[in-house]
Every structure is written in structure tokens, then in C-alpha cells.
Design an enzyme around this catalytic site. Structure first.
Site, PDB file in Angstrom:
ATOM      1  N   LYS A 182      57.005 -18.034  16.642  1.00 20.28           N
ATOM      2  CA  LYS A 182      57.908 -17.535  15.590  1.00 20.28           C
ATOM      3  C   LYS A 182      59.323 -17.224  16.086  1.00 20.28           C
ATOM      4  O   LYS A 182      60.280 -17.340  15.326  1.00 20.28           O
ATOM      5  CB  LYS A 182      57.321 -16.282  14.926  1.00 20.28           C
ATOM      6  CG  LYS A 182      56.145 -16.555  14.008  1.00 20.28           C
ATOM      7  CD  LYS A 182      55.707 -15.254  13.331  1.00 20.28           C
ATOM      8  CE  LYS A 182      54.680 -15.531  12.258  1.00 20.28           C
ATOM      9  NZ  LYS A 182      54.389 -14.332  11.466  1.00 20.28           N
ATOM     10  N   ASP A 211      57.319 -13.485   5.381  1.00 19.94           N
ATOM     11  CA  ASP A 211      56.330 -12.419   5.577  1.00 19.94           C
ATOM     12  C   ASP A 211      56.707 -11.148   4.813  1.00 19.94           C
ATOM     13  O   ASP A 211      55.889 -10.579   4.094  1.00 19.94           O
ATOM     14  CB  ASP A 211      56.177 -12.080   7.067  1.00 19.94           C
ATOM     15  CG  ASP A 211      55.367 -13.124   7.830  1.00 19.94           C
ATOM     16  OD1 ASP A 211      54.492 -13.762   7.215  1.00 19.94           O
ATOM     17  OD2 ASP A 211      55.607 -13.294   9.034  1.00 19.94           O
ATOM     18  N   THR A 230      53.383 -19.968  13.274  1.00 19.61           N
ATOM     19  CA  THR A 230      52.641 -18.750  13.592  1.00 19.61           C
ATOM     20  C   THR A 230      52.671 -18.500  15.095  1.00 19.61           C
ATOM     21  O   THR A 230      53.352 -19.217  15.841  1.00 19.61           O
ATOM     22  CB  THR A 230      51.205 -18.816  13.017  1.00 19.61           C
ATOM     23  OG1 THR A 230      50.598 -17.531  13.161  1.00 19.61           O
ATOM     24  CG2 THR A 230      50.347 -19.875  13.698  1.00 19.61           C
TER      25      THR A 230
END
EC number: 1.1.1.25
Length: 283
Positions: free
Chosen positions: A70, A106, A66
Site C-alpha cells: 500500500k 478505506d 493490499t
């Protein structure tokens, strides 16, 4: 219980104390009876390379990644999945046969939850997206690959929107919404997505789009999951639009990481429930 045979996975970020991921994943591991455990590691940027070496040295099965790592982690990995390469960010690493492979779950986490929760047919969608940051990139590239008709980008920084529009435009027609054109762009869109933090706790009175721009023919989707219903979603619901909150994306990006690490189907219902319970305690 953690034993000498427990397979370890975790989260690299800075900070990580607010993360719902350890609770969500450890509940999923208990539910499935898999011998895995998940921990959060607060890794400062200057220590990221050492932390990645630690994945190899300690035999971790993988990690989530995170903010702020990233992008920075990508050159430290052995291989990057094609979708993660296009997005330009990694949120999941899998250790496989001594190699570290980077993925981005994601976008697919978002699409999976959007389709499951709203029944939307992606191929028919004209999409207006607010924001052009990391979350927007993940969502835009994945929607483009899933075959939406068109993507329109509203963003404060035109330069950032232009970069995203150029890249996504190689897959599907994509344009920047110029200042003053937002209402018209949304008027004939079928899917509106907020990828920004506007409306997140504690700023719950903020909204990225004026209520008068919304219409009942929209599906309005907000990546924020705290609060569970943002002002944007409340106003969309009030005029009869279909609404979709960010909790599904969070759960499904985690579920896809779980499946990459374990090879087993994730118990998404249980994962969603534990996150909901935790959010209700803290809001």
C-alpha cells in the site's frame, strides 16, 4: 464469461489466497452485467515494479492494493489523490487515459458504512480510537475531514500515536491517551473504534478494551469482520451500546473501488451478502 472484450481488474498483495475480494467483485460484475473480471495476483515485494508495469502493458482498468504494497506502490504511480496522500497509503489504482492514479477508499468505505448502519451524526462525535497503524490513519483522516469534534488515540507505541496525532491534529483536535487514562478517555467519548487486529480469528477471546470501560452511550465500532461479532462487540451489545462490525467497511471500500473503475453504482447489498455467505462457510 470472459471474452476478448472483458475489462480486467484485480488485487496486488502477498499473500492473497485468503482474500474475499475476487468473489465479491465478480459477483458484483455479474449482477450489473458489466464486462469486467477480477483476479487476485500474488505479487512479491521485489516484483511490484514489474507488476505495476504490467497494469500498463496489459491494459488493466485498475487494481486493489493490499499488504504489503500500500505504501511501496505510491512512487510508481503517476498521480496520488489528495486524501490518499494524507493517509500515506493507496488501496486502489485506476488506469485513466494512460495514467495510473492512486486512491485510498478505506476511510470513506468506513465512514459510509458507519453512517448507513448506525445513523450516527459525525459532527457530534468525540472519538476514541485504538491503534495507530495503516487502518487507523485511513479512518482518522477521513473522520477528521468529515468534521468530528475530537479524536483520541490509544496505542501501545506512543511514538506511532504521536505521529498520527500530529498529522490529524492539523485538521481536528487530536490527542494521545496516555497509559492509565484509557477508561477516562472512553467515559466521555461517544464513538469507540478498534482499528487493531485484537480479537480477530483465531484469537477471539481477546479484546482491546476491558468490558468495564464501555458504557451504553457509546457507538462501538470494530474494523474486524472475521468473526462477524468480536468479543468487544458482544460486550458492547450486552451493556446497551450501539455496535458496528467491520464487514461494512470491507464491502464499502470495495464498492468505492468498483465505482472508480466502472463509473457505475456498486450493488452493495449483493456484495455484502456474498461476503457474509463466504464468512459463514469458513467460520
Amino acid at each position: 464469461m470472459i471474452t476478448s472484450k472483458t475489462q480486467l481488474v484485480g488485487l496486488f498483495g502477498h499473500p492473497v489466497s485468503h482474500s474475499q475480494s475476487p468473489m465479491m467483485h465478480n459477483t458484483a460484475f455479474l449482477e450489473t452485467g458489466l464486462g469486467f473480471a477480477y483476479a487476485a495476483f500474488d505479487v512479491e515485494p521485489e516484483n511490484l515494479e514489474d507488476a505495476v508495469a504490467g497494469i500498463r502493458a496489459l491494459g488493466l482498468k485498475g487494481i486493489n492494493v493490499t499488504i504489503p504494497h500500500k505504501v511501496a506502490i505510491m512512487p510508481m504511480l503517476d498521480e496520488i489523490d489528495p486524501l490518499a496522500k494524507r493517509i500515506g497509503a493507496v488501496n486502489t489504482v485506476v488506469s485513466r487515459d494512460g495514467r495510473l492514479i492512486g486512491y485510498n477508499t478505506d476511510g470513506m468505505g468506513y465512514v459510509r458504512s458507519l453512517v448507513e448502519e448506525t445513523g450516527i451524526v459525525l459532527e457530534k462525535q468525540v472519538v476514541t480510537m485504538v491503534g495507530a497503524g495503516g487502518a487507523a490513519r485511513a479512518v482518522a483522516f477521513t473522520l477528521a475531514e468529515q468534521g468530528v469534534k475530537e479524536i483520541r488515540i490509544i496505542n501501545r507505541s506512543r511514538e506511532r500515536a504521536a505521529v498520527l496525532a500530529e498529522h490529524v491534529g492539523m485538521i481536528v483536535p487530536t490527542k494521545i491517551v496516555e497509559q492509565g487514562e484509557g477508561e477516562a478517555a472512553i467515559a466521555d467519548s461517544s464513538l469507540l473504534i478498534n482499528t487493531t487486529s485484537i480479537g480477530m480469528l483465531p484469537n477471539v477471546q481477546e479484546t482491546p478494551v476491558p468490558a468495564e470501560w464501555l458504557h451504553s452511550g457509546l457507538t462501538v465500532s470494530d474494523l474486524i469482520y472475521n468473526p462477524l461479532e468480536t468479543r468487544l462487540l458482544k460486550e458492547a451489545r450486552a451493556i446497551g451500546a450501539t455496535v458496528h462490525s467491520g464487514i461494512g467497511m470491507f464491502v464499502n471500500q470495495g464498492a468505492l473501488a468498483f465505482e472508480l473503475w466502472t463509473g457505475e453504482q456498486a450493488p452493495t447489498g449483493v456484495m455484502r451478502e456474498v461476503v457474509l455467505q463466504q464468512l459463514k462457510k469458513t467460520t
